[in-house]
Motif scaffolding. Structure first.
Motif, PDB file in Angstrom:
ATOM      1  N   SER A   1      10.937  -5.881  -4.545  1.00  0.00           N
ATOM      2  CA  SER A   1       9.965  -6.149  -5.416  1.00  0.00           C
ATOM      3  C   SER A   1       9.982  -5.235  -6.319  1.00  0.00           C
ATOM      4  O   SER A   1       9.900  -3.985  -6.277  1.00  0.00           O
ATOM      5  CB  SER A   1       8.653  -6.337  -4.692  1.00  0.00           C
ATOM      6  N   SER A   2       9.595  -5.617  -7.653  1.00  0.00           N
ATOM      7  CA  SER A   2       9.175  -4.618  -8.895  1.00  0.00           C
ATOM      8  C   SER A   2       7.852  -4.614  -9.479  1.00  0.00           C
ATOM      9  O   SER A   2       7.650  -4.268 -10.369  1.00  0.00           O
ATOM     10  CB  SER A   2      10.275  -5.065  -9.852  1.00  0.00           C
ATOM     11  N   ILE A   3       6.952  -5.102  -8.372  1.00  0.00           N
ATOM     12  CA  ILE A   3       5.542  -5.256  -8.600  1.00  0.00           C
ATOM     13  C   ILE A   3       5.164  -3.858  -9.199  1.00  0.00           C
ATOM     14  O   ILE A   3       5.195  -2.757  -8.493  1.00  0.00           O
ATOM     15  CB  ILE A   3       4.734  -5.673  -7.370  1.00  0.00           C
ATOM     16  N   PRO A   4       4.600  -3.624 -10.337  1.00  0.00           N
ATOM     17  CA  PRO A   4       3.700  -2.250 -10.799  1.00  0.00           C
ATOM     18  C   PRO A   4       2.581  -2.120  -9.930  1.00  0.00           C
ATOM     19  O   PRO A   4       1.915  -3.214  -9.578  1.00  0.00           O
ATOM     20  CB  PRO A   4       3.541  -2.500 -12.252  1.00  0.00           C
ATOM     21  N   VAL A   5       2.101  -0.758  -9.829  1.00  0.00           N
ATOM     22  CA  VAL A   5       1.062  -0.506  -9.051  1.00  0.00           C
ATOM     23  C   VAL A   5       0.295   0.545  -9.793  1.00  0.00           C
ATOM     24  O   VAL A   5       0.965   1.424 -10.254  1.00  0.00           O
ATOM     25  CB  VAL A   5       1.245  -0.069  -7.604  1.00  0.00           C
ATOM     26  N   GLY A   6      -0.911   0.457 -10.014  1.00  0.00           N
ATOM     27  CA  GLY A   6      -1.897   1.476 -10.675  1.00  0.00           C
ATOM     28  C   GLY A   6      -2.839   1.932  -9.901  1.00  0.00           C
ATOM     29  O   GLY A   6      -3.218   1.395  -8.611  1.00  0.00           O
ATOM     30  N   VAL A   7      -3.841   2.691 -10.664  1.00  0.00           N
ATOM     31  CA  VAL A   7      -5.055   3.084 -10.002  1.00  0.00           C
ATOM     32  C   VAL A   7      -6.223   2.528 -10.309  1.00  0.00           C
ATOM     33  O   VAL A   7      -6.116   2.051 -11.597  1.00  0.00           O
ATOM     34  CB  VAL A   7      -5.204   4.738 -10.290  1.00  0.00           C
ATOM     35  N   LYS A   8      -7.060   2.041  -9.382  1.00  0.00           N
ATOM     36  CA  LYS A   8      -8.191   0.977  -9.980  1.00  0.00           C
ATOM     37  C   LYS A   8      -8.996   1.719 -10.803  1.00  0.00           C
ATOM     38  O   LYS A   8      -9.259   2.846 -11.145  1.00  0.00           O
ATOM     39  CB  LYS A   8      -9.131   0.775  -8.810  1.00  0.00           C
ATOM     40  N   ALA A   9      -9.656   0.927 -11.546  1.00  0.00           N
ATOM     41  CA  ALA A   9     -10.554   1.398 -12.609  1.00  0.00           C
ATOM     42  C   ALA A   9     -11.922   2.228 -11.947  1.00  0.00           C
ATOM     43  O   ALA A   9     -12.484   1.775 -10.998  1.00  0.00           O
ATOM     44  CB  ALA A   9     -11.359   0.303 -13.585  1.00  0.00           C
TER      45      ALA A   9
END
Length: 268
Positions: free
Chosen positions: A169-177
């Protein structure tokens, strides 16, 4: 320049003019009496002019100032995006408390720092007119980075892909607002995989982050994020008959051939 003491002899005081040309150094030993007053006289002369300057001097027996309340390193500091005081306020007798952060100049202001790290803070009592400075004392103070957990992470892209025969999977992940402070940004990288490569079974993505070990934030690789509601959609196939195939009316049907057009995928 001609230097002289007035009176010429002062107990415990020696006038030395040999150290540096044109300058004078007063050496005072333990036999000098506090409260003694005298003058240091400088006479200058050229072919055209001359001049005399006198400096009134009173001997004072200075004692060290005293730190009456020693500053302490502030414990439990964690990065919060603001400047934070590193030590508590101290008090002094016979002088004024002064502080220095690293190699910065001495100041009466409490040192502050913003970024995560370990800082060296010095303090001393700077003596007044009748006291000498105390020896500087160094405190080590740490601002810890903010620790992030999987609860602070969120997918920032599509949770689905077209079937390709793999669990990648190439799903991007970030930090919540609202988790990062101020205008801070933080890149999250890692590895994401589906629980199955098959269309009918894939419904979850597991994201294992790369550890973040520097800067103002920390993230351990053990903070694995499980993304539900994921899916793999079927791949479209295009069936195209091979060119040049025909038959005459009334003849038996020939064996027809065709091509399946799709992107090759691994055999599962």
């Amino acid at each position: 320049v001609h230097w002289e003491l007035v009176p010429a002899k002062v107990a415990g005081v020696e006038l030395d003019t040999t150290i540096s040309s044109g300058n004078a150094t007063l050496k005072v030993d333990s036999t000098a009496t506090p409260g003694t007053t005298f003058k240091l006289k400088a006479t200058t002369a050229t072919l055209e002019t001359s001049g005399v300057k006198e400096l009134d001097i009173t001997l004072t027996n200075k004692t060290p100032a005293e730190v009456t309340t020693a500053p302490k390193a502030v414990a439990g500091l964690e990065y919060d995006g603001t400047d934070q005081a590193l030590v508590s306020k101290g008090t002094a007798s016979g002088g004024t408390m002064q502080y220095s952060l690293g190699s910065s100049p001495w100041s009466t202001e409490i040192p502050t720092a913003k970024d995560a790290g370990t800082y060296s803070v010095q303090y001393k009592a700077a003596g007044d007119s009748i006291h000498t400075d105390t020896a500087p004392v160094t405190l080590e103070v740490t601002i810890a980075p903010k620790t992030l957990t999987k609860a602070d992470l969120t997918p920032t892209g599509s949770t689905s892909k077209v079937y390709d025969g793999t669990t990648d999977s190439s799903i991007p992940v970030g930090v919540k607002a609202g988790v990062l402070f101020g205008s801070d940004t933080l890149a999250i990288t890692g590895t994401a995989v589906y629980n199955s490569a098959n269309v009918s079974e894939a419904d979850t993505i597991t994201f294992t982050p790369d550890a973040i070990t520097t800067g103002n934030y920390r993230l351990a690789a053990t903070q694995v994020l499980t993304i539900t509601g994921a899916k793999i959609t079927p791949r479209d196939l295009t069936v195209t008959p091979n060119a040049g195939q025909s038959k005459k009316f009334g003849a038996e049907d020939p064996t027809l051939t065709l091509a399946l057009l799709y992107t090759a995928v691994p055999v599962m």
